[in-house]
Design an enzyme around this catalytic site. Sequence first.
Site, PDB file in Angstrom:
ATOM      1  CB  SER A  52      51.136  14.257  44.088  1.00 56.76           C
ATOM      2  OG  SER A  52      50.090  14.490  45.081  1.00 56.76           O
TER       3      SER A  52
HETATM    4  N1  SAH Z   1      45.544  15.625  42.354  1.00 63.84           N
HETATM    5  C1  SAH Z   1      46.204  17.044  42.342  1.00 63.84           C
HETATM    6  C2  SAH Z   1      46.889  17.316  43.668  1.00 63.84           C
HETATM    7  C3  SAH Z   1      45.684  17.421  44.791  1.00 63.84           C
HETATM    8  S1  SAH Z   1      46.302  18.465  46.139  1.00 63.84           S
HETATM    9  C4  SAH Z   1      46.907  17.357  41.421  1.00 63.84           C
HETATM   10  O1  SAH Z   1      47.362  16.346  40.571  1.00 63.84           O
HETATM   11  O2  SAH Z   1      47.776  18.577  41.259  1.00 63.84           O
HETATM   12  C5  SAH Z   1      44.781  18.016  47.020  1.00 63.84           C
HETATM   13  C6  SAH Z   1      43.470  18.971  46.312  1.00 63.84           C
HETATM   14  O3  SAH Z   1      42.408  18.164  47.087  1.00 63.84           O
HETATM   15  C7  SAH Z   1      43.477  20.263  46.652  1.00 63.84           C
HETATM   16  O4  SAH Z   1      43.296  20.860  45.559  1.00 63.84           O
HETATM   17  C8  SAH Z   1      42.318  20.541  47.869  1.00 63.84           C
HETATM   18  O5  SAH Z   1      41.502  21.741  47.510  1.00 63.84           O
HETATM   19  C9  SAH Z   1      41.303  19.191  47.406  1.00 63.84           C
HETATM   20  N2  SAH Z   1      40.580  18.861  48.465  1.00 63.84           N
HETATM   21  C10 SAH Z   1      40.488  19.169  49.858  1.00 63.84           C
HETATM   22  N3  SAH Z   1      39.282  18.494  50.468  1.00 63.84           N
HETATM   23  C11 SAH Z   1      38.482  18.325  49.362  1.00 63.84           C
HETATM   24  C12 SAH Z   1      37.333  17.673  49.141  1.00 63.84           C
HETATM   25  N4  SAH Z   1      36.486  17.477  50.272  1.00 63.84           N
HETATM   26  N5  SAH Z   1      36.650  17.394  48.142  1.00 63.84           N
HETATM   27  C13 SAH Z   1      37.139  17.768  46.904  1.00 63.84           C
HETATM   28  N6  SAH Z   1      38.377  18.179  46.801  1.00 63.84           N
HETATM   29  C14 SAH Z   1      39.352  18.456  48.149  1.00 63.84           C
END
Ligand code: SAH
Length: 200
Positions: A52
Amino acid sequence: MVAAQLVGLGISNPRVLAAMGRVPRHEFVPAELRRDAYRDGPLPIGHGQTISQPYIVALMTELLDLRPESRVLEIGTGSGYQAAVLAELASEVYTVELIPALAQQASETLGGYRNVHGKVGDGYLGWSEAAPFDAIIVTCAPDNVPPKLIGQLREGGRLVVPVGDSGGTQQLYVLEKISGMIQQRSVAPVRFVPMVHGSK
Ligand code: SAH
């Protein structure tokens, strides 16, 4: 980044600003994008996912109202950047990632943080063994507020979650558990990758 962007956009909590200043964001992005790491924009981290923009990380962190003794759950570890910011501000951070390769990479990047605990799984279900949490942050967008996350929130705790469908609009919500009741307010329109989950 802190002085030029975050303060200008209204982030005021000194602990949050200090934490954002301490975590080296360039270590969480792919090597070829390092020169862009301190711009206020999202960046790709592989597997179709993104880290993000710093302002959104700071805003969501501020909304969690963390104390040094807080226990926090993050859904969507991704690069591990948000987890590192949380680890600077709270006592224990539990973070769940669906994609094993991202979880593995993040755990290597986060090696220096002994208070971050990661697991691979469906974050829609939270992390019941480690519950309850003082704060829960969701960094992918479910189409409804996951009920299990509300159940894993401690009395007085806060849940910060973007809700909406992937193509359309999403809203960032803050839910607070007060005397067993949930108070919910909408903070801002946001854009996150969708939460992928089979269990509803
Ligand atoms: N917080 C992260 C950015 C997250 S992007 C950072 O600081 O880099 C969103 C993430 O959520 C992705 O890696 C994706 O794989 C994950 N995601 C999507 N659905 C999910 C679920 N049901 N449970 C856990 N993670 C999930």
